[in-house]
Design an enzyme around this catalytic site. Structure first.
Site, PDB file in Angstrom:
ATOM      1  N   GLY A  16      -0.674  -5.378  13.974  1.00  0.00           N
ATOM      2  CA  GLY A  16      -0.256  -5.238  12.580  1.00  0.00           C
ATOM      3  C   GLY A  16       1.199  -5.629  12.402  1.00  0.00           C
ATOM      4  N   GLY A  18       2.952  -5.299   9.330  1.00  0.00           N
ATOM      5  CA  GLY A  18       3.525  -4.737   8.109  1.00  0.00           C
ATOM      6  C   GLY A  18       4.840  -4.054   8.426  1.00  0.00           C
ATOM      7  N   GLY A  21       4.592  -1.962  11.765  1.00  0.00           N
ATOM      8  CA  GLY A  21       4.473  -2.777  12.955  1.00  0.00           C
ATOM      9  C   GLY A  21       5.754  -3.527  13.297  1.00  0.00           C
ATOM     10  N   ARG A 285       0.067  11.587  -6.924  1.00  0.00           N
ATOM     11  CA  ARG A 285      -0.921  10.569  -7.284  1.00  0.00           C
ATOM     12  C   ARG A 285      -2.339  11.128  -7.328  1.00  0.00           C
ATOM     13  NH1 ARG A 285      -0.204   6.737  -2.022  1.00  0.00           N
ATOM     14  NH2 ARG A 285       1.753   6.428  -3.079  1.00  0.00           N
TER      15      ARG A 285
END
Length: 318
Positions: A16, A18, A21, A285
Site C-alpha cells: 500500500g 497511501g 504506507g 459521522r
C-alpha cells in the site's frame, strides 16, 4: 506450474502506498532498512488523495484551550470506546509532531493571520483542530510523502497486485504478486511486512471511495495472519447523497457540514438540534449518517419532499 518469475528481497515490504504506507516506508528507511513498496495503482494515486477535511492535531493554533487529552477524549467517545485506547492516545499525542514533520518536508498548509497553521472545526471534535490545505489535504499529504520517499530512494512496485502472502507455521515470510500490465508473477521475500492497504469502501453499496478500494489484500491477510484482523482497521465514511446513481457516492454531506452546512427535514426543521444540540451537524459521522439516512430511505422515490435537505446558506449565529 511455471517457474518463470522474478524475485525481489527487502528487509521491510510495505503493501500500500497511501499516507500510512509511505510514512512507514520513510521510517523504515530512516532505520537503515531496505524497503519495497507495492501498490496496485500508480504512485500518487492512493485513495488518501480523497481525504478533504484535514489532519486532526491538537496544536492549539486557533483554540488555545486545545490539548492532546481533549483530542484523546474526543477520539474515544467518537469510537464509542471500541477504540484501541493506546493507539488513540499515541495518535492524540503525536499528531502535532507529524503535522510539523509534513510541513518541514514541504507541505503547504493554510495559514492564520499570524502565520501559524490554520485549523478548522470538523465532526466530533471539541475544538477547531483540523490542519488543512483547502479541501485537498490528502493530495498535499501524498505529494509531500511521495516526493520525500523518491528523494530518499524507496523501491516502488507500481501496478502490482498482491493476492497472497507466503508463510511458515510461525510467521509471514513474503508475498506473491503479479504485474497488472503483463500478468507475469513476482515473489517478494521480506523479514517484515507492513500491511497498509487502507479501508474497504467498496464493501458498501454506496460509498465515496474510489472504484479500486476493493480490500483485495484483506482475504489474504485473514488467511496468513488471522489474529491481525480487526474492524478498527476499516475506514467507514457513510454520509451519502440520494439521487442519480452517478452522484450518490459523495462525501459532500460531511464536508458541507464542516463548512456551516445545515441539515433540515421535510418541514425545514434543523433536526440535529434535537439529537446533538451542542455540535449539531458537526457531530460524529456515524451519528449524522444514522439520523440522516433513514429520512432519505423513506423517500427513496424520485421527486419527493420527505428527504433530508442540506442547506449551504449560513444563517446568523449558527
Amino acid at each position: 506450474m511455471t517457474t518463470n518469475y522474478e524475485t525481489r528481497e527487502h528487509d521491510v515490504l510495505i503493501i500500500g502506498a497511501g499516507g500510512a504506507g509511505l510514512r512507514a516506508s520513510l521510517e523504515a528507511l530512516a532505520q537503515g532498512a531496505s524497503v519495497g513498496v507495492v501498490c496496485k495503482s500508480l504512485l500518487g494515486k492512493a485513495h488518501t488523495v480523497m481525504a478533504e477535511g484535514g489532519i486532526a492535531a491538537a496544536m492549539a493554533n486557533v483554540d488555545a484551550a486545545d490539548n492532546w487529552k481533549t483530542h484523546f477524549r474526543d477520539t474515544m467517545r467518537g469510537g464509542k470506546f471500541l477504540n484501541n485506547w493506546r493507539m488513540a492516545q499515541l495518535h492524540a499525542q503525536e499528531s502535532p509532531d507529524r503535522v510539523r514533520e509534513l510541513e518541514q518536508w514541504g507541505a503547504l498548509f493554510d495559514r492564520t493571520e499570524n502565520g501559524d497553521i490554520l485549523q478548522r472545526a470538523f465532526g466530533g471534535h471539541t475544538f477547531k483542530r483540523l490542519c488543512h490545505v483547502g479541501d485537498r489535504t490528502g493530495l498535499e499529504m501524498i505529494r509531500t510523502l511521495q516526493d520525500r520517499g523518491v528523494q530518499q530512494g524507496i523501491d516502488v512496485y507500481m501496478e502490482c497486485t498482491l493476492p497472497a502472502f507466503s508463510s511458515t507455521a510461525v510467521r509471514v515470510t513474503g508475498a506473491f504478486a503479479y504485474w497488472r500490465e503483463t500478468g507475469r508473477f513476482i515473489v517478494f521475500k521480506a523479514k517484515s511486512i507492513v500491511i497498509a492497504t487502507g479501508g474497504i469502501g467498496k464493501a458498501w453499496r454506496i460509498t465515496s471511495n474510489s472504484w479500486n478500494t476493493l480490500a483485495t489484500a484483506w482475504p489474504s491477510r485473514m488467511k496468513s495472519a488471522p489474529s491481525s484482523w480487526t474492524w478498527n482497521s476499516s475506514s467507514f465514511i457513510p454520509p451519502e447523497w440520494f439521487g442519480r446513481p452517478a452522484s450518490r457516492a459523495s462525501s459532500s454531506l460531511k464536508r458541507s457540514a464542516a463548512k456551516a452546512g445545515i441539515l433540515r427535514n421535510k418541514a425545514g426543521e434543523r433536526f440535529m438540534e434535537k439529537y446533538d444540540p451542542k455540535r449539531m451537524e458537526l457531530s460524529t459521522r456515524d451519528v449524522v449518517a444514522a439520523l440522516s439516512t433513514p429520512r432519505s430511505r423513506k423517500a427513496a422515490a424520485p421527486n419527493t419532499a420527505a428527504r433530508t435537505w442540506t442547506s449551504l446558506t449560513n444563517p446568523p449565529n449558527t
